[in-house]
Write a protein that holds these residues in place. Structure first.
Motif, mmCIF file in Angstrom:
data_model
loop_
_atom_site.group_PDB
_atom_site.id
_atom_site.type_symbol
_atom_site.label_atom_id
_atom_site.label_comp_id
_atom_site.label_asym_id
_atom_site.label_seq_id
_atom_site.Cartn_x
_atom_site.Cartn_y
_atom_site.Cartn_z
ATOM 1 N N CYS A 25 92.230 71.603 5.761
ATOM 2 C CA CYS A 25 91.687 72.375 4.350
ATOM 3 C C CYS A 25 92.723 73.066 3.822
ATOM 4 O O CYS A 25 93.175 74.145 4.503
ATOM 5 C CB CYS A 25 90.492 72.915 5.073
ATOM 6 S SG CYS A 25 89.205 74.815 4.193
ATOM 7 N N PRO A 26 92.405 73.292 2.280
ATOM 8 C CA PRO A 26 93.169 74.116 1.696
ATOM 9 C C PRO A 26 92.920 75.344 1.125
ATOM 10 O O PRO A 26 93.939 76.696 1.304
ATOM 11 C CB PRO A 26 92.956 73.767 -0.209
ATOM 12 C CG PRO A 26 91.923 73.117 0.223
ATOM 13 C CD PRO A 26 91.598 72.624 1.526
ATOM 14 N N ALA A 27 92.175 76.036 1.902
ATOM 15 C CA ALA A 27 91.157 77.556 1.530
ATOM 16 C C ALA A 27 91.565 77.973 2.923
ATOM 17 O O ALA A 27 91.614 78.993 3.339
ATOM 18 C CB ALA A 27 90.079 77.309 1.551
ATOM 19 N N HIS A 28 92.189 77.712 4.373
ATOM 20 C CA HIS A 28 92.673 78.527 5.320
ATOM 21 C C HIS A 28 93.733 77.548 5.785
ATOM 22 O O HIS A 28 94.848 76.676 5.717
ATOM 23 C CB HIS A 28 91.573 79.012 5.888
ATOM 24 C CG HIS A 28 90.955 77.875 7.456
ATOM 25 N ND1 HIS A 28 90.260 76.707 6.710
ATOM 26 C CD2 HIS A 28 91.481 77.123 8.095
ATOM 27 C CE1 HIS A 28 90.460 75.272 7.662
ATOM 28 N NE2 HIS A 28 91.304 76.058 9.161
ATOM 29 N N GLU A 29 94.851 78.361 6.781
ATOM 30 C CA GLU A 29 95.875 77.756 7.392
ATOM 31 C C GLU A 29 95.553 76.522 8.578
ATOM 32 O O GLU A 29 94.485 77.302 9.350
ATOM 33 C CB GLU A 29 97.006 78.394 8.031
ATOM 34 C CG GLU A 29 98.108 78.185 8.460
ATOM 35 C CD GLU A 29 98.618 79.294 9.392
ATOM 36 O OE1 GLU A 29 99.875 78.315 10.027
ATOM 37 O OE2 GLU A 29 98.768 80.804 8.975
ATOM 38 N N HIS A 51 84.184 72.763 8.507
ATOM 39 C CA HIS A 51 84.167 72.853 9.430
ATOM 40 C C HIS A 51 85.179 74.142 10.396
ATOM 41 O O HIS A 51 83.979 74.827 11.637
ATOM 42 C CB HIS A 51 84.231 71.604 10.611
ATOM 43 C CG HIS A 51 83.909 70.574 10.629
ATOM 44 N ND1 HIS A 51 82.111 69.923 10.284
ATOM 45 C CD2 HIS A 51 84.394 69.635 9.633
ATOM 46 C CE1 HIS A 51 81.979 68.662 10.221
ATOM 47 N NE2 HIS A 51 82.789 67.663 9.243
ATOM 48 N N ALA A 52 85.884 74.561 9.179
ATOM 49 C CA ALA A 52 86.000 75.580 9.864
ATOM 50 C C ALA A 52 85.322 77.022 9.666
ATOM 51 O O ALA A 52 85.407 78.518 9.437
ATOM 52 C CB ALA A 52 87.264 76.472 9.980
ATOM 53 N N GLY A 53 84.630 76.295 8.337
ATOM 54 C CA GLY A 53 83.400 77.318 7.771
ATOM 55 C C GLY A 53 84.105 79.059 6.216
ATOM 56 O O GLY A 53 83.721 79.271 5.460
#
Length: 594
Positions: A25-29, A51-53
């Motif tokens: 996911c590019p929106a979080h590490e 799936h990390a939110g």
């Protein structure tokens, strides 16, 4: 360009690893691919689900795209999603916590979509407290001993409220209820659950009723006499007295054939994904996404086994405290803070809190990341009761943890521990769904009477997890100075089963802790650290040597430390002068001859 190709190109340009239908996911590490790329049910584009939110809007923005780029057809050929209703969720004092917005049509090919927004208007709601809809009215009605109606959604609750009833629902709709919501209903004369007339509605109503009933609150389930939900029922000119009783034990209704055909047309593609060999071979498997301590990977299912003397829960508690605060553990590198969901049917509040204080933890750093559920009342065993599993997974889906803990696992099952089917059922109902969600699970278990054979029960217990770690206490030293007792314990942590073979199979750990005159652990004075195995083994061998010599001489087992030392000296055996080491020899000798 099709939407899927557009998304894949954007991911590639930002260095995000793609594995088939999953990607980083590019929106979080993102250490492991947690972004799924699915196909819209109407066939017009893709659906992104982190799936990390992360919200889809955040993922799209991080890719340099817009929501419209997720569709194959241009916007002018489609109906634009519009916000048709907003539902504010407030706390006891009426302060806004978050707002749920209803959009029609939905973004993912559905008739409707619901999105949650923080008070600042942003879609990031992680960490925001979840409460019942219309909470102040619910609390007032319950305190007055009145009746509270529970529906599946906000629209239904509002329509009931317009008729003079006190009505509520939980965030997220069907399957998202948990016991924290039930606590707001205490004091009510009765709770009436209105179920939607479909399969998710049936399961949800039964889940809510089971939770309310377990809290000792009278509850019953009613269903509409006309239409699918209470809104349809009221629109037909029907009232409260026209609602029909629902039998929780009736046979589960089968879905209508045309509904099954319409909603599951794309299921074979999603349920039975084909392996993309090119993507698989392009994946870098040399990079291991370890959890702190390097004894299990993200998403793996692991058993920790030990008897009561080894302090396995103490070890796990420090590990998890360090995991949720991003601290290093057992000399491992610092990692990003994790979220933990802990189900505990073993430890009391004093044990939990005093341990955390002993590590140096504070409430502020635990709140929001360490979700601790004490003695949860699931509706049956997790190996046998589908409703209990639904309750657990609904909490998991709400909290979205990195790690789930079951302590102690035998207290969460109904079947016999010696029955392999018990553990096969637990795996299929609990471990498999957690693994599918990329969530790790650590389950704690007791050692059997024969420690050489590992944990109690069937051998299937070890076959259904990725790793089994057995903890054994080797040596423990006690010393007292100025009223402060220092306790040093040597622990062997041995991996007896593994699917991967990655990492070490044997860890030697030293636990150091200090107790004050009252017997309470001193704040910040307890820790676990890796030990030089050679030093540990040398000390263990030394203790065993003296125990063997005392056995040969037939030393009495009722002598204290000093008297045993004098007795042995008279026989020509000189025990160690170190008080802690001598005390360990005495303990081990007496234990060997009980």
């Amino acid at each position: 360009m099709r939407a899927r190709d557009r998304v894949l190109d954007a991911l590639s340009s930002r260095g995000c690893n793609v594995r088939g239908k999953s990607a980083q996911c590019p929106a979080h590490e993102d250490r492991a691919p947690s972004l799924s790329i699915g196909r819209r049910k109407d066939g017009n584009g893709v659906v992104l689900n982190c799936h990390a939110g992360c919200a889809p809007e955040d993922v799209v923005q991080a890719l340099g795209l817009t929501m419209q780029d997720l569709f194959d057809k241009p916007m002018e050929q489609r109906e634009r999603p519009q916000v048709v209703a907003e539902y504010p969720y407030v706390d006891e004092h009426g302060h806004l916590l978050l707002t749920v917005k209803r959009l029609e049509p939905g973004y993912d090919g559905q008739r409707k979509t619901f999105r949650q927004f923080a008070p600042n208007g942003k879609p990031k709601v992680s960490g925001i407290r979840r409460v019942l809809y219309r909470l102040p009215q619910v609390l007032a009605e319950a305190a007055a001993g009145g009746t509270v109606f529970v529906t599946e959604g906000e629209k239904d609750a509002d329509n009931l409220a317009a008729q003079g009833a006190t009505a509520t629902c939980n965030i997220g709709g069907a399957g998202k209820w948990n016991d924290a919501y039930t606590s707001a209903l205490k004091g009510a004369r009765e709770v009436v659950v209105i179920r939607d007339r479909d399969e998710p509605g049936r399961r949800h109503a039964e889940q809510v009723a089971a939770s309310v009933r377990a809290a000792g609150i009278p509850v019953r389930i009613l269903e509409p006499a006309n239409g699918k939900d209470i809104t349809d029922h009221l629109a037909a000119g029907l009232g409260f007295d026209d609602l029909l009783p629902y039998d929780e034990h009736q046979d589960e209704p089968a879905p209508e054939p045309e509904q099954a055909t319409e909603e599951t047309a794309d299921e074979p593609v999603e349920r039975f994904p084909s392996l993309d060999w090119h993507a698989a071979f392009a994946t870098d498997f040399s990079r291991i996404d370890w959890l702190p301590g390097k004894f299990m990977e993200r998403g793996q299912q692991t058993a920790f086994i030990g008897d009561g003397k080894v302090g396995k829960t103490l070890l796990i508690h420090e590990w998890l405290w360090r995991a949720v605060t991003g601290r290093s553990f057992l000399g491992d590198e610092r990692r990003d803070p994790l979220i933990v969901l802990y189900f505990d049917r073993e430890n009391g509040l004093r044990d939990i809190v005093t341990r955390m204080i002993a590590f140096g933890a504070s409430p502020d750093e635990l709140a929001g990341r360490f979700d601790y559920r004490m003695f949860p009342k699931f509706s049956g065993g997790l190996d046998t009761a589908p409703l209990a599993v639904a309750e657990l997974l609904s909490i998991v889906d709400e909290v979205r943890p990195d790690i789930v803990v079951l302590d102690t696992v035998s207290r969460f099952i109904n079947g016999k521990e010696n029955d392999s089917d018990t553990w096969l059922q637990l795996y299929s109902r609990v471990h498999a769904p957690l693994k599918d969600r990329g969530i790790a699970c650590a389950r704690l278990d007791h050692m059997g009477k024969d420690t050489e054979r590992g944990s109690r029960g069937s051998s299937a217990k070890s076959q259904d997890v990725d790793h089994v770690w057995e903890l054994t206490r080797l040596v423990e030293d006690h010393s007292v100075h100025d009223g402060i007792e220092t306790i040093t314990t040597q622990i062997k942590m041995k991996r007896t089963h593994t699917r991967t073979g990655l990492g070490d199979d044997l860890l030697h750990i030293t636990r150091r802790g200090r107790k004050g005159p009252s017997g309470m652990w001193l704040p910040g004075e307890t820790r676990h650290e890796l030990t030089n195995p050679g030093v540990v083994q040398q000390q263990v061998s030394q203790v065993q040597h003296y125990v063997d010599q005392l056995t040969v001489l037939g030393a009495p087992t009722n002598l204290g430390r000093d008297k045993l030392k004098d007795w042995a000296a008279a026989k020509g055996l000189f025990l160690p002068g170190s008080v802690p080491l001598l005390a360990q020899v005495v303990r081990e000798y007496k234990a060997a001859h009980q």
